[in-house]
Every structure is written in C-alpha cells, then in structure tokens.
Design an enzyme around this catalytic site. Structure first.
Site, PDB file in Angstrom:
ATOM      1  N   GLU A  17       0.836  -1.207   0.000  1.00 57.47           N
ATOM      2  CA  GLU A  17       0.000   0.000   0.000  1.00 57.47           C
ATOM      3  C   GLU A  17       0.870   1.256   0.000  1.00 57.47           C
ATOM      4  OE1 GLU A  17      -2.698   1.554  -0.185  1.00 57.47           O
ATOM      5  OE2 GLU A  17      -4.409   0.237   0.140  1.00 57.47           O
ATOM      6  N   ARG A  97      -7.595  -0.157  13.116  1.00 56.54           N
ATOM      7  CA  ARG A  97      -6.233   0.099  12.669  1.00 56.54           C
ATOM      8  C   ARG A  97      -6.202   1.279  11.710  1.00 56.54           C
ATOM      9  NH1 ARG A  97      -5.241  -1.197   7.389  1.00 56.54           N
ATOM     10  NH2 ARG A  97      -6.321  -2.942   6.378  1.00 56.54           N
ATOM     11  N   ASN A  99      -5.252   3.110   8.148  1.00 54.00           N
ATOM     12  CA  ASN A  99      -5.226   2.751   6.737  1.00 54.00           C
ATOM     13  C   ASN A  99      -4.571   3.900   5.963  1.00 54.00           C
ATOM     14  OD1 ASN A  99      -5.855   0.457   5.112  1.00 54.00           O
ATOM     15  ND2 ASN A  99      -7.442   1.641   4.083  1.00 54.00           N
ATOM     16  N   ASN A 145      -9.963   5.078   2.538  1.00 52.43           N
ATOM     17  CA  ASN A 145      -8.909   4.785   1.576  1.00 52.43           C
ATOM     18  C   ASN A 145      -8.440   6.036   0.851  1.00 52.43           C
ATOM     19  OD1 ASN A 145      -7.433   2.351   1.067  1.00 52.43           O
ATOM     20  ND2 ASN A 145      -9.379   1.274   0.871  1.00 52.43           N
ATOM     21  N   ASP A 193      -9.724   1.761  -4.334  1.00 52.01           N
ATOM     22  CA  ASP A 193      -8.825   1.680  -3.181  1.00 52.01           C
ATOM     23  C   ASP A 193      -8.051   2.983  -3.074  1.00 52.01           C
ATOM     24  OD1 ASP A 193      -6.924   0.891  -1.229  1.00 52.01           O
ATOM     25  OD2 ASP A 193      -7.032  -1.186  -1.861  1.00 52.01           O
TER      26      ASP A 193
END
Length: 282
Positions: A17, A97, A99, A145, A193
């Site tokens: 990522e 968490r 991102n 995202n 995403d």
C-alpha cells in the site's frame, strides 16, 4: 488501453500500500500494512530497503524537517532520520487500525482508519496538524482509503471502498463541504482503493479485485485503463525524476493461488505527469 509495466520490486507483501515519492531522498516509500513493514525503492540504483515497524502501518509520508510521519494502528507517530520514534497523537481503539493517509496542501495529515472486520461506521478520516491537534473530518466510514486534492487545492477526492464510489468535496482552509459522487465503479470491476491526482487534474484510481488502475478526467469520464496481472491492486502514485512514472502497489492477502507478482511494487514508465506532494509540517 493496455500499458506496459515493469516490476520495480518483486516482493510478497501481504497488503502492499501507500506508494509515496520522497523528493528529498529520491526514493519511493511504500508499505506492507499487515506485514508491519516500511519499504523504500531507489529507481536510480534499484536498491530496496525494508524496515519492520512495531505495529501495522497504514501510511508513511515525508516531513518538512526530515524523517517521516506514520499512520499506525494506535495513532500517528513521528520517525526521525536517526531512527528514533515518538507519538504525535496516541489513540488506541480495540479492533481498529490505520489505513491510507495523505498530506493536504497546507501540510496537515489526513489520516484514515478502519476496523479489522471492516464494519460500517467503524472507521474515520481525521486531520492531524504538526502540533498534534486532531479534528475528525468524517466519522461514518467503513474502509477509509484514497484521499487526494486537485492541483488547485480547491477539491478533495475521497474513497470509502465499500461504497464503490470516489466522492469529491469542496476544500478550503483545511475544511471540506458539499460531498457528492465523482465516479461510481460498476459491479464486477472491483472496489476503488487508493488514488492519486495528476497535473491535469485527472484522478487515477486503483481497483481492488479489479486488476487495474483507471484514470478519470476532471469531469469524471473514464479515459484510460492500465490492466495488471494481479487482481488486488491497492494504490498508485507518481514518482521518479519529473514525476512521470506511475508506481502501483499490490497485495496477496486472501488469495488461494496468488499471481507471482501479487505483493510486488510495479511501475508504468512515462504514464503521465504527477504533482509534487507537500510534506507534513510536523
């Protein structure tokens, strides 16, 4: 339209990522979120490095004074050039968490979170300033995202992946308003995403479970598709000298028979022209 891509770093990242070009070092930063790894790639030498983080890490961005700001499981932290670490904002939430994250034109970090179970409303998008002040921008998010700004800074694009939409807001003075759909991803094409915005104001969107990166014009029209061999395409960013190469991260988590390149860092040379990204002011 098919494009030729190269393999920048052959890897087996569980959840690659966050590609980010660091102009101060001439390296691309990227992450394996679930592998708790911060990686770099130097296109001039081909050298790649890996640093293990103590927590799942959703994003890493350059700081104006050197070092990196990290969006971590339990909050936002600062990594200095000498390797020392300190928390800027520490807010552990069980089951949640970090991102994706992005640095706004004013140098603030817009940091996204999500629950591990991806529960609707379990995530958020917050604006973090250099002094550690935090303000929640969006508090009803499932999987926060891609986030990015138009070249003028007057528009902000944002993805909450399960919605299958890219939304756009008006942006001014660190605030957003007038949320509306920019692009709807059709069924069967995957989930949006990560994203990046180029110098022409076009929005490039990575498609999870879609095996592609798409470019949309400022009017929201699809005008380019980069097809890739691995289905889990996670994020994209321009880098290298002149910001002309498009770097693309991929993942292999959950795949029963992953493609050999799943989890690798890919690059599409001369894909377009990116915009220099601001550094975090902290």
């Amino acid at each position: 339209m098919r494009n030729v891509f190269d393999v920048a770093v052959r890897a087996e990242a569980a959840l690659g990522e966050g590609p980010t070009w660091d102009p101060a070092t001439g390296r691309l930063l990227w992450l394996d979120i679930l592998g708790s790894r911060l990686r770099t790639y130097d296109p001039s030498t081909g050298r790649s490095t890996v640093r293990v983080t103590e927590q799942h890490v959703g994003a890493a961005k350059p700081r104006a004074g050197g070092g990196l700001v990290l969006n971590l499981r339990d909050g936002v932290g600062l990594l200095d050039e000498d390797g020392s670490f300190r928390w800027l904002h520490h807010e552990p939430v069980p089951g949640r968490r970090a991102n994706d994250a992005a640095v706004a034109p004013d140098g603030s970090l817009w940091a996204g979170t999500m629950r591990y179970d991806e529960a609707p409303g379990g995530g958020s998008l917050s604006r973090v300033t250099g002094d550690g002040s935090v303000s929640v921008v969006l508090d009803d998010v499932a999987v926060s995202n891609g986030t990015g700004w138009s070249p003028s800074g007057t528009l902000m694009y944002y993805i909450d992946s399960p919605t299958r939409r890219v939304d756009v807001f008006d942006h001014a003075d660190g605030r957003v308003a007038n949320r509306r759909p920019f692009v709807q991803i059709e069924d069967g094409a995957g989930f949006p995403d990560g994203l990046t915005v180029d110098a022409d104001g076009c929005v490039w969107v990575a498609l999870w479970a879609g095996g592609a990166v798409r470019r949309y014009t400022p009017a929201g029209a699809l005008d380019r598709v980069i097809e890739l061999p691995t289905p889990l395409v996670t994020a994209c960013a321009f880098g290298s000298a002149g910001l002309t190469d498009l770097y693309v991260t991929t993942a292999r988590v959950g795949l029963e028979a992953p493609h050999p390149l799943s989890g690798s860092l890919l690059v599409v040379p001369d894909a377009g022209k990116g915009v220099a990204q601001p550094a975090f002011t902290g």
